[in-house]
Design a protein around this motif. Structure first.
Motif, PDB file in Angstrom:
ATOM      1  N   ARG A  75      28.788  21.658 -51.781  1.00  0.00           N
ATOM      2  CA  ARG A  75      30.192  22.071 -51.737  1.00  0.00           C
ATOM      3  C   ARG A  75      30.371  23.518 -51.301  1.00  0.00           C
ATOM      4  O   ARG A  75      31.374  23.869 -50.713  1.00  0.00           O
ATOM      5  N   SER A 128      25.202  15.720 -47.077  1.00  0.00           N
ATOM      6  CA  SER A 128      25.990  16.916 -46.773  1.00  0.00           C
ATOM      7  C   SER A 128      25.080  18.115 -46.542  1.00  0.00           C
ATOM      8  O   SER A 128      25.295  18.896 -45.615  1.00  0.00           O
ATOM      9  N   ASN A 163      24.963  19.657 -42.767  1.00  0.00           N
ATOM     10  CA  ASN A 163      25.500  21.006 -42.604  1.00  0.00           C
ATOM     11  C   ASN A 163      24.392  22.041 -42.464  1.00  0.00           C
ATOM     12  O   ASN A 163      24.637  23.228 -42.571  1.00  0.00           O
ATOM     13  N   TYR A 211      27.146  11.001 -40.270  1.00  0.00           N
ATOM     14  CA  TYR A 211      27.725  12.342 -40.197  1.00  0.00           C
ATOM     15  C   TYR A 211      29.239  12.261 -39.988  1.00  0.00           C
ATOM     16  O   TYR A 211      30.006  12.948 -40.666  1.00  0.00           O
ATOM     17  N   TRP A 256      30.929  11.192 -43.278  1.00  0.00           N
ATOM     18  CA  TRP A 256      31.009  12.251 -44.291  1.00  0.00           C
ATOM     19  C   TRP A 256      31.999  13.325 -43.879  1.00  0.00           C
ATOM     20  O   TRP A 256      32.751  13.836 -44.706  1.00  0.00           O
ATOM     21  N   SER A 257      32.035  13.654 -42.589  1.00  0.00           N
ATOM     22  CA  SER A 257      33.012  14.631 -42.109  1.00  0.00           C
ATOM     23  C   SER A 257      34.427  14.101 -42.284  1.00  0.00           C
ATOM     24  O   SER A 257      35.334  14.833 -42.681  1.00  0.00           O
ATOM     25  N   TYR A 258      34.596  12.838 -42.001  1.00  0.00           N
ATOM     26  CA  TYR A 258      35.923  12.212 -42.079  1.00  0.00           C
ATOM     27  C   TYR A 258      36.458  12.226 -43.507  1.00  0.00           C
ATOM     28  O   TYR A 258      37.646  12.447 -43.717  1.00  0.00           O
ATOM     29  N   THR A 259      35.583  12.014 -44.480  1.00  0.00           N
ATOM     30  CA  THR A 259      36.059  12.031 -45.874  1.00  0.00           C
ATOM     31  C   THR A 259      36.615  13.400 -46.228  1.00  0.00           C
ATOM     32  O   THR A 259      37.630  13.496 -46.912  1.00  0.00           O
ATOM     33  N   GLY A 260      35.972  14.462 -45.751  1.00  0.00           N
ATOM     34  CA  GLY A 260      36.448  15.806 -46.048  1.00  0.00           C
ATOM     35  C   GLY A 260      37.627  16.220 -45.197  1.00  0.00           C
ATOM     36  O   GLY A 260      38.608  16.773 -45.701  1.00  0.00           O
ATOM     37  N   ASP A 261      37.566  15.943 -43.897  1.00  0.00           N
ATOM     38  CA  ASP A 261      38.613  16.384 -42.977  1.00  0.00           C
ATOM     39  C   ASP A 261      39.918  15.612 -43.143  1.00  0.00           C
ATOM     40  O   ASP A 261      40.993  16.180 -43.022  1.00  0.00           O
ATOM     41  N   GLN A 262      39.810  14.317 -43.407  1.00  0.00           N
ATOM     42  CA  GLN A 262      41.002  13.467 -43.467  1.00  0.00           C
ATOM     43  C   GLN A 262      41.363  13.036 -44.875  1.00  0.00           C
ATOM     44  O   GLN A 262      42.327  12.288 -45.072  1.00  0.00           O
ATOM     45  N   CYS A 263      40.590  13.483 -45.836  1.00  0.00           N
ATOM     46  CA  CYS A 263      40.840  13.151 -47.252  1.00  0.00           C
ATOM     47  C   CYS A 263      40.937  11.650 -47.489  1.00  0.00           C
ATOM     48  O   CYS A 263      41.822  11.175 -48.202  1.00  0.00           O
TER      49      CYS A 263
END
Length: 188
Positions: free
Chosen positions: A27, A102, A106, A157, A160-167
């Protein structure tokens, strides 16, 4: 306390620190070790007794990531069923690695070639899974195993990015990953 109890206690404390570091650093890669110690419910002195420097903790995180990748591959049972169903199970198992992915994605955990080789000892099994899919008609025979492996990592990837970027929920991201991979590898 017996020597066996002490070593078991030490192993649990060490694992608690590693688990906390995975969670905290996934995080916030710049989080101070004090945050890791607090998340592990140990003092900074205890953390430094196990990991004298941040580099020592990073080395332990790399080893943990490789071990978890190997365990996920084993749980996916890639030698069972059709090639496509094995890929689906593998994606689900890898996606469940969560914060470990993650850290890898990252580049907070720079896995060495030796690390990847250890994690990829299942590459022969992965290749056999893809070949089985070519033979059973569930995987496009024009797609080599190395391409499919790259495809899986890129979609993980992206998920995982989508979960953070698009909630979006992990469940929705996994659904999209599986749909994308299944569509990409299926015979045309």
């Amino acid at each position: 306390m017996t020597e066996i109890q002490a070593s078991g206690s030490r192993a649990r404390t060490r694992q608690s620190i590693v688990d906390a570091a995975i969670e905290v650093l996934a995080r916030n890669p710049a989080a101070p070790l004090g945050e890791v110690a607090a998340a592990a419910n140990v003092g900074r002195t205890t953390l430094h007794r196990y990991f004298a420097e941040r580099a020592d903790l990073t080395a332990a995180l790399r080893a943990e990531a490789v071990a978890r990748l190997c365990q996920a591959t084993e749980r996916a049972r890639i030698a069972d069923g059709t090639g496509a169903t094995a890929i689906r199970r593998l994606c689900q198992e890898y996606f469940d690695l969560g914060d470990v992915l993650s850290l890898i994605f990252n580049q907070q955990l720079l896995l060495t070639d030796a690390d990847w080789q250890q994690a990829a000892e299942g590459d022969a099994a992965f290749g056999e899974m893809v070949e089985r899919g070519h033979r059973d008609g569930t995987i496009d025979p024009e797609l080599p195993a190395t391409w499919i492996q790259s495809l899986i990592w890129s979609q993980l990837y992206a998920g995982w990015s989508y979960t953070g970027d698009q909630c979006v929920s992990r469940h929705e991201a996994l659904r999209l990953i599986l749909r994308s991979i299944e569509g990409a590898v299926s015979v045309r």
